[in-house]
Structure formats: structure tokens, C-alpha cells
Design a protein around this motif. Structure first.
Motif, PDB file in Angstrom:
ATOM      1  N   ALA A 133       0.834  -1.191   0.000  1.00 29.21           N
ATOM      2  CA  ALA A 133       0.000   0.000   0.000  1.00 29.21           C
ATOM      3  C   ALA A 133       0.875   1.249   0.000  1.00 29.21           C
ATOM      4  CB  ALA A 133      -0.898   0.009   1.228  1.00 29.21           C
ATOM      5  N   LEU A 134       0.535   2.193  -0.876  1.00 27.83           N
ATOM      6  CA  LEU A 134       1.221   3.486  -0.921  1.00 27.83           C
ATOM      7  C   LEU A 134       0.412   4.468  -0.069  1.00 27.83           C
ATOM      8  CD1 LEU A 134       3.545   5.178  -2.292  1.00 27.83           C
ATOM      9  CD2 LEU A 134       1.831   5.833  -4.006  1.00 27.83           C
ATOM     10  N   ALA A 135       1.046   5.087   0.915  1.00 28.48           N
ATOM     11  CA  ALA A 135       0.317   5.966   1.834  1.00 28.48           C
ATOM     12  C   ALA A 135       1.181   7.173   2.203  1.00 28.48           C
ATOM     13  CB  ALA A 135      -0.069   5.211   3.098  1.00 28.48           C
ATOM     14  N   ARG A 136       0.498   8.216   2.646  1.00 26.01           N
ATOM     15  CA  ARG A 136       1.217   9.426   3.050  1.00 26.01           C
ATOM     16  C   ARG A 136       1.623   9.322   4.514  1.00 26.01           C
ATOM     17  NH1 ARG A 136       3.007  13.533   1.298  1.00 26.01           N
ATOM     18  NH2 ARG A 136       2.139  13.399  -0.789  1.00 26.01           N
ATOM     19  N   SER A 137       2.935   9.263   4.766  1.00 29.31           N
ATOM     20  CA  SER A 137       3.445   9.119   6.123  1.00 29.31           C
ATOM     21  C   SER A 137       4.002  10.436   6.650  1.00 29.31           C
ATOM     22  CB  SER A 137       4.546   8.051   6.156  1.00 29.31           C
ATOM     23  OG  SER A 137       5.558   8.370   5.227  1.00 29.31           O
ATOM     24  N   ALA A 138       4.081  11.442   5.804  1.00 29.18           N
ATOM     25  CA  ALA A 138       4.590  12.753   6.219  1.00 29.18           C
ATOM     26  C   ALA A 138       3.985  13.789   5.282  1.00 29.18           C
ATOM     27  CB  ALA A 138       6.119  12.783   6.142  1.00 29.18           C
ATOM     28  N   PRO A 139       3.967  15.058   5.684  1.00 29.93           N
ATOM     29  CA  PRO A 139       3.380  16.093   4.827  1.00 29.93           C
ATOM     30  C   PRO A 139       4.127  16.209   3.491  1.00 29.93           C
ATOM     31  CG  PRO A 139       3.808  16.948   7.044  1.00 29.93           C
ATOM     32  CD  PRO A 139       4.470  15.611   6.960  1.00 29.93           C
ATOM     33  N   PRO A 140       3.444  16.743   2.463  1.00 35.11           N
ATOM     34  CA  PRO A 140       4.070  16.848   1.134  1.00 35.11           C
ATOM     35  C   PRO A 140       5.096  17.972   1.065  1.00 35.11           C
ATOM     36  CG  PRO A 140       1.849  17.756   1.098  1.00 35.11           C
ATOM     37  CD  PRO A 140       2.058  17.198   2.472  1.00 35.11           C
ATOM     38  N   ARG A 141       6.145  17.824   1.810  1.00 33.28           N
ATOM     39  CA  ARG A 141       7.207  18.840   1.815  1.00 33.28           C
ATOM     40  C   ARG A 141       8.558  18.169   1.720  1.00 33.28           C
ATOM     41  NH1 ARG A 141       4.039  21.474   5.646  1.00 33.28           N
ATOM     42  NH2 ARG A 141       5.148  20.546   7.395  1.00 33.28           N
ATOM     43  N   ASP A 142       9.451  18.813   1.010  1.00 37.78           N
ATOM     44  CA  ASP A 142      10.809  18.323   0.892  1.00 37.78           C
ATOM     45  C   ASP A 142      11.485  18.352   2.270  1.00 37.78           C
ATOM     46  OD1 ASP A 142      12.793  17.884  -1.617  1.00 37.78           O
ATOM     47  OD2 ASP A 142      13.870  18.629   0.152  1.00 37.78           O
ATOM     48  N   VAL A 143      12.106  17.229   2.648  1.00 35.37           N
ATOM     49  CA  VAL A 143      12.685  17.123   3.984  1.00 35.37           C
ATOM     50  C   VAL A 143      13.784  18.159   4.202  1.00 35.37           C
ATOM     51  CG1 VAL A 143      13.857  15.596   5.612  1.00 35.37           C
ATOM     52  CG2 VAL A 143      12.195  14.650   3.990  1.00 35.37           C
ATOM     53  N   ASP A 144      14.637  18.367   3.204  1.00 33.76           N
ATOM     54  CA  ASP A 144      15.782  19.260   3.373  1.00 33.76           C
ATOM     55  C   ASP A 144      15.399  20.731   3.257  1.00 33.76           C
ATOM     56  OD1 ASP A 144      17.419  17.045   3.631  1.00 33.76           O
ATOM     57  OD2 ASP A 144      17.650  16.865   1.447  1.00 33.76           O
ATOM     58  N   THR A 145      14.649  21.077   2.216  1.00 32.28           N
ATOM     59  CA  THR A 145      14.379  22.493   1.948  1.00 32.28           C
ATOM     60  C   THR A 145      13.092  22.987   2.599  1.00 32.28           C
ATOM     61  OG1 THR A 145      13.086  22.023  -0.032  1.00 32.28           O
ATOM     62  CG2 THR A 145      15.477  22.236  -0.306  1.00 32.28           C
ATOM     63  N   GLY A 146      12.192  22.067   2.963  1.00 36.79           N
ATOM     64  CA  GLY A 146      10.919  22.481   3.527  1.00 36.79           C
ATOM     65  C   GLY A 146       9.935  22.970   2.482  1.00 36.79           C
ATOM     66  N   GLU A 147      10.366  22.958   1.208  1.00 40.88           N
ATOM     67  CA  GLU A 147       9.475  23.430   0.154  1.00 40.88           C
ATOM     68  C   GLU A 147       8.416  22.385  -0.175  1.00 40.88           C
ATOM     69  OE1 GLU A 147      11.697  24.750  -3.272  1.00 40.88           O
ATOM     70  OE2 GLU A 147      12.893  26.089  -2.000  1.00 40.88           O
ATOM     71  N   SER A 148       7.285  22.877  -0.692  1.00 42.08           N
ATOM     72  CA  SER A 148       6.178  21.996  -1.041  1.00 42.08           C
ATOM     73  C   SER A 148       6.610  20.995  -2.127  1.00 42.08           C
ATOM     74  CB  SER A 148       5.019  22.866  -1.538  1.00 42.08           C
ATOM     75  OG  SER A 148       4.059  22.049  -2.131  1.00 42.08           O
TER      76      SER A 148
END
Lengths: 397, 330
Positions: free
Chosen positions: A186-201
Motif C-alpha cells: 500500500a502506498l500511503a502518506r506518512s509525512a506532509p508533502p514537503r521536501d525534507v531538506d528544503t521544507g518546500e512543497s
């Protein structure tokens, strides 16, 4: 034509060089054909169209496992046979061409095994691979959702962190065989849709893959009947389904790269142009002794032969470690259109009406092919989405 | 040749250089007689090598009789035990009258007849090598403005030999095999030009290649280019592995020429649609590729011809033989 050289060199290679099958392939092919002839003679099953969706037969699958024709590329230490993808290609195309019932092991053998070898932990491999190779463990794929089809990154199933693992809540749809299968990815969202390093969407970030046992508490499986009424697809609903940390597949947050990386394998196989091959064979049998259809038959056969050459070229390229994404997309676009061309040739050249109630034979094959045909150009990425991938590969977007 | 990519790089550099005398370069580099054995003055290359080079030649719309010289004339003359002259050659099958050293008759639509240093003719009984001094040429062309001449002969011809067994079938197959490579190459060339143009031509404030409608058309063309290339290369690979006389090669070449011919029309149509009005003018180079696509799809057997051949083979073999034929394993 001076500037042409530059122009030509900017166009990416659209197809890898031809694959010449190794000499051992002929012996393997002969073995598979002998087995299929014996099965056909025993009347265990009749050739059908679109067997990799609809031909669920666990006896047949276990028999393939017994003969060493499942998990062929899985290493011996995990219960597989340590063979090459080209060996698997030969077995697979023979089974599909014969219209044999391959649905039970299809997803597990094609996708789950190789993905576990790429991303799975030692424990995950030991848990599933030996049973997949034996034809005793069946899998589904949980990617699409009610609001995430072509736009897969729109998945809304969420994975919440809990003690010792994750809790999944959401709905997956079009899951083939989930009502028989043991587990699925199953593909699921485990974290918000933001780049981990830059914080950008970044909507491709924060997605993860989980191995979900389908008998887990909180999993509900409901049929989504096809337009024929047949039950192959399912809706799989999770209500706070617990998945232990040990069943996270690959990297947390790396789900997007993992699922898109599988696609070159999924798009270029023989199942992308052989779904209606048993109908083509039956059409030839009906046309026997009636001249006049040679050109149309020859046209289909030339297209089939070219597709197989292309699909084999991609298989050889994958085997040597390349990921020919454009060529794979092209095989699926042309191949699934070819599957539809066979349907039209059959219904216009042979004056036997399709009969969904027939036990077997041309009328039944034609009926199944007509009714399943719309799905050919949808599954595994719609042809329009694939053409977008090709256009991007050529630098147009 | 040290490797496939060296050969391709060499071919690319040669066909791209429009200033030089192309034929002279092909002779000097050994590409003009690539598949002829070294013992007979050739380069001893394989059919796969030749296919790769011909695809590059097609992509550049190269105005030279390379397939005619290497795959057809040099092969035919050598197979008949005749020596292979230098210079551009051509080869055709034709019903010339051969008796007591005298050769008479007329050949139609001879590729490059007017420029050939030698015309190898396969008659029902003989292989005859005609030289320019022995023939009268009436010029004609195909849609791509390549020479397709009428050649008349009534002369004493010293270079004749008995026709080798099976030569007529093999000549037909080799011609179709070579033409399929050229078609695949020209289709790729037309696609490359179209993709480039779609990135440059601005309408409605952006390059037309940014529009999904144009992208989808070019992706369809790309699929046709891929199919033609895969089919042409696989046919050459089959011919190299099994030999030109094998049933598997006959099947593969028929399928490849039929498939490449089908793709030619579709790629030319999309290329012109993407180019708009400029593409149908004399000043634009697109025509060099598209007019060849239109010419070559009908030469050496149209798709209708090869489809019918293939269909007859498949129908005669019966339904259970279809899959073995497709996989090349009975």
C-alpha cells in the motif's frame, strides 16, 4: 543537412538494440510447451483472453511453482531459482500465448518478488519469497484511490505514527484479486508533502510503501464488479490498520521513487500485447480454408512480431541494468492498441457473434475480449499519460 | 570495426558531413562494401553492422546507393563467383535475354542506374554485370527524386555467371531488409526534425511543443519510429543469426518491411502536421525525409505485398503454428 546531426543526437534512443535469447531458452520454451500441451489435453482449463486479470487458478499456479517457473529471478537462498529475467520472459510469454490461467501468481511473480529483492528487508524476503516461488502466496497492489488514478501523487491514505509501527486509514480501489490475496503493497502518506531538506512543497515527498497483510484487523475488502459482473477488482478500506515497523517497505518517505521505479518492469512485458492473442489463434482456426483475409492477418502478425521484438529488447536492456523508461512506455502504448486491433479484426473477419455464455472457443474469447478491451489502455498508466512521458523524454515538456 | 558504437560514430560523422564527396568517403572508410568478405575486397562486417549504418544513412536522407552497392550488388556478384568492381553499384532482378555472350533487354526503375559503375542483374538463369558503356539509360526518379532509371542493353557482355540457387528469393529479401533500415532511419530523422521544430515555433505565446495536442501527436510518431527501428534491427539480427535462406529470416524481413512501411506514412503525416505550411515548401529540408518515406514504403514490396506474404505463410501453417512462427521456434 548540417543541423540534422545535432537534432538527431538530441532525440533520445527510443528502443534498445535487439535481444538475442540465450541458447538455453529454446530448451526451456520446449519444456513449457510440453507442459501446456499436457494441461490442455487434460481439459483442466480452456484458453481465455486477458488471463492475467481473470484466470485465477491456484492449482495451476502451484504446479508452475513445483516446476520452478515462479520466482525464477529470485536467488536460490530465498527459495527462487537464480535465473535471468529473460528466462522468466520466455515462460511468461508461453503461458500468456496459450491463454493459461496465470492471475493468482501474476502480481507476486512480476512485481512483488523483484521489489522485495530491491527494497525488502532480510526478514521480509524470508517471509514471502519462498512462498511466492512455490505458488502459495498471492499479492495485490494498493496504489490507486477514489481520487488518485492517473495522478497517483494525490493519494490520501494516511499512515500515522503509533507505538511500534504505523496506523493506516484510507481507501484503495481497483485492487485485482485482493479477495484471494494474502497481502498487498500500500502506498500511503506518512509525512506532509514537503521536501525534507528544503521544507518546500513537494507532493512526491512523504509517501511510503507498507506491506499490509489482508487479514489484519480493520481491513475490509469489497468487490467492485466489472461491467460484465465478474469479480476481479476490489475496494480495500483501512480503518486504523496497524502495520508494524518491520513491514515498512524500503525507505520511509521514499515511496514515490520506489513505485515509479517499478513501472519500466510493469509496462513492457508480454502481457501488454498478448491479452487477446488466444482470440487471434481462434480467429485463424475459424478462417481456415477461407481465402481473402491474408492481408489483414499479415498486418496483425507483422505488428505482433515488431512488438515482441521491442518488448524483448526492453527486457534485455532491463536485464543489463538499464531502465529504458521511454521504450517501456512505447511498448505499452502500441501493445495495448494492438490488443484492441485483434478484437476488431476478429469481429469483422469471422461471422460468429460474441457469446459471453459460451463455455469456450471463439465466441467466448471474442465476448471476453470486447468487454475487457477498455481496460487494456487504462491499466498500468493510461496511454495518454504514457505519451506525456514520451513527450517529456523528447524534451517537449 | 572495433565496436558497435565506434561504427555508429563513424557513420554519423560521415553522413553529417555534407561538404565532402560522400561516396568517396564511403569507399575510403570501407562502409561502401561493409558486408563483403575481406578476401573479396570488402570489410567483412555483419548484417547487423550494415543495418546500423543504413539507419543512419536513412536518417540523413543520404543521396547514395549504399544498400544497393553493399547488400545487393556486391553480395550477388560475389555469390555468383564474379569479382566486385569499385565504385557505386546497383542490382536488380530482370528478364534479360542471355545467349552466346550477348545480353539484350530492358530493365525498369533501376535504382541509381545512371550513376552506377556496374549494374548487377539477376536473370532467371544468370548473373550479369553490366557496365555504363554497354547500356542506354533513360532517366526517371522516385518520389524522393532518387534515380530510378530505365536501362536498355544490347551488347556483348563478358562478365556473366550462372545464377546461384535461391538467389531470386534472397535478392528480394535483402532488398526489403535494406529498405526497412532506410525507412526506420528516415522516420527517426523526420521525428527528430519535428521535435526540434515544435520546440522552436512559437504560437499563442509559447512553443507549439508545449501544447498537449502536439505532444500527443509527436508521442504517437515516436511509437511508430520505435516500432520501425525495432522491427528493422530485429530482422537484421535474425538474418545474421539464421542466414538469409532461413524461413525465420523470410518471416522476420516480411514483418519488418510491412511494419516499417506502415510507420512511414504515419510519421510523415505527423511530421508535416507539426511543421505546418513551411514543411510543404521546396526550401524546407523536411521533404528530403518525407518524400523518401513515401517512396521507400512502396519500393521492394509495399506493406500490402509483405502483409499478404506473411498472411499466406501464417494461414497455410495453421493456427497452432502461429506462436511458433512469431517466436521463431517451431
Amino acid at each position: 543537412m548540417g543541423p540534422v546531426t545535432q537534432t538527431l543526437s538530441r532525440l533520445p534512443a527510443l528502443v534498445p538494440p535487439p535481444t538475442v535469447l540465450p541458447a538455453r531458452a529454446a530448451a526451456l520454451r520446449a519444456e513449457v510447451r510440453a507442459f501446456l500441451a499436457q494441461e490442455r489435453a487434460s481439459g483442466a482449463w480452456s484458453p481465455r483472453a486477458d488471463v492475467w486479470l481473470s484466470g485465477w487458478d491456484e492449482r495451476f499456479t502451484r504446479e508452475l511453482g513445483r516446476r520452478g517457473w515462479l520466482g525464477m529471478t529470485i536467488p536460490v537462498e530465498y527459495g527462487g531459482h537464480g535465473g535471468s529475467a529473460l528466462d522468466r520472459y520466455v515462460v511468461t510469454e508461453e503461458l500468456l500465448a496459450a491463454g493459461a490461467p496465470v492471475a493468482a501468481h501474476w502480481v507476486a511473480d512480476r512485481q512483488i518478488g523483484p521489489t522485495l529483492m530491491r527494497f525488502g528487508t532480510e526478514a521480509q524476503r524470508r517471509r514471502y519469497l519462498p512462498r511466492i516461488a512455490a505458488g502459495e502466496c498471492y499479492f495485490g497492489i494498493g496504489m490507486s484511490e477514489p481520487d488518485a488514478g492517473s495522478d497517483l501523487a494525490a493519494v490520501r491514505t494516511k499512515a500515522d505514527r503509533v507505538d511500534g509501527g504505523w496506523e493506516l486509514t484510507g481507501t484503495k480501489v481497483w485492487t485485482s484479486g485482493a479477495h484471494h490475496a494474502h497481502a498487498f503493497f500500500a502506498l500511503a502518506r506518512s509525512a506532509p508533502p514537503r521536501d525534507v531538506d528544503t521544507g518546500e512543497s513537494n507532493r512526491h515527498a512523504g509517501l511510503s510503501q507498507f506491506i499490509v497483510e489482508l487479514d489484519s484487523p480493520g481491513v475490509q475488502i469489497r468487490p467492485i464488479p466489472l461491467l460484465t459482473g465478474a469479480h476481479h477488482f476490489n475496494e480495500v478500506v483501512f480503518e486504523r490498520v496497524f502495520v508494524p515497523d518491520a513491514m515498512v517497505l524500503g525507505e520511509l518517505g521514499g515511496g514515490w521513487a520506489q513505485v515509479t521505479g517499478e513501472l519500466a518492469f510493469e509496462r513492457s512485458g508480454p502481457e501488454r500485447f498478448l491479452s487477446t492473442f488466444p482470440l487471434l489463434t481462434a480467429m485463424l482456426a475459424e478462417l481456415a480454408g477461407q481465402p481473402g483475409a491474408e492481408r489483414e492477418v499479415g498486418r496483425l502478425v507483422s505488428r505482433l512480431w515488431a512488438l515482441r521484438s521491442m518488448s524483448l529488447a526492453v527486457a534485455g536492456s532491463l536485464e543489463s541494468g538499464q531502465a529504458p523508461e521511454l521504450a517501456a512506455a512505447v511498448v505499452k502504448d502500441l501493445g495495448t492498441r494492438f490488443e484492441n486491433e485483434v478484437v476488431d479484426a476478429a469481429r469483422t473477419l469471422v461471422a460468429i457473434p460474441p457469446d459471453p455464455g459460451a463455455e469456450a472457443g471463439f465466441a467466448r474469447l471474442l465476448a471476453d475480449a470486447v468487454l475487457h478491451a477498455p481496460g487494456f489502455t487504462l491499466r498500468g498508466g493510461t496511454n495518454e499519460v504514457l505519451r506525456g512521458i514520451v513527450a517529456r523524454g523528447m524534451g517537449l515538456r | 570495426m572495433s565496436s558497435d558504437s565506434d561504427l555508429l560514430d563513424l557513420a554519423e560523422s560521415i553522413f553529417a558531413d555534407t561538404g565532402a564527396d560522400l561516396w568517396k568517403t564511403l569507399e575510403e572508410t570501407g562502409l561502401a562494401r561493409l558486408t563483403l568478405p575481406e578476401s573479396a575486397g570488402g570489410s567483412g562486417g555483419t548484417l547487423t553492422d550494415a543495418a546500423a549504418v543504413l539507419q543512419v544513412a536513412g536518417a540523413h536522407a543520404a543521396p547514395v546507393p549504399l544498400a544497393e552497392t553493399d547488400l545487393l550488388a556486391a553480395w550477388l556478384l560475389h555469390a555468383a563467383g564474379l569479382s566486385v568492381p569499385t565504385g557505386p553499384l546497383t542490382a536488380v532482378a530482370g528478364d534479360l535475354h542471355v545467349a552466346d555472350g550477348r545480353v539484350t533487354g530492358t530493365l525498369t526503375r533501376v535504382p541509381w542506374g545512371r550513376t552506377a559503375a556496374g549494374i548487377a542483374v539477376l536473370t532467371p538463369s544468370h548473373v550479369v554485370l553490366l557496365t555504363p558503356g554497354q547500356v542506354t539509360v533513360t532517366e526517371g526518379t522516385n518520389l524522393g527524386e532518387e534515380p530510378r532509371d530505365t536501362v536498355t542493353v544490347d551488347a556483348d557482355v563478358p562478365t556473366t555467371a550462372d545464377a546461384p540457387a535461391g538467389a531470386a528469393d534472397e535478392l528480394r529479401l535483402r532488398a526489403a531488409l535494406g529498405r526497412a533500415q532506410l525507412l526506420a532511419g528516415a522516420a527517426r530523422g523526420a521525428l527528430a526534425r519535428s521535435v526540434q521544430y515544435a520546440g522552436e515555433r512559437v504560437q499563442f505565446g509559447r512553443p507549439i511543443g508545449r501544447f498537449q495536442a502536439v505532444q500527443q501527436q509527436l508521442a504517437l510518431a515516436a511509437a511508430e519510429v520505435a516500432a520501425a527501428g525495432a522491427a528493422a534491427s530485429a530482422a537484421a539480427s535474425t538474418a545474421e543469426r539464421d542466414g538469409c535462406g532461413a524461413a525465420s529470416t523470410a518471416f522476420a524481413v516480411a514483418a519488418a518491411k510491412a511494419r516499417a512501411g506502415e510507420s512511414a506514412g504515419e510519421v510523415a503525416r505527423i511530421a508535416h502536421q507539426v511543421h505546418g505550411a513551411i514543411g510543404v515548401t521546396r526550401e524546407h529540408d523536411l521533404r528530403l525525409l518525407t518524400t523518401r518515406l513515401w517512396a521507400w514504403r512502396d519500393e521492394d514490396g509495399s506493406e500490402a505485398y509483405w502483409q499478404a506474404q506473411l498472411g499466406a505463410t501464417v494461414t497455410a501453417a495453421g493456427p497452432d503454428a502461429l506462436w511458433p512462427l512469431v517466436t521463431g521456434m517451431p
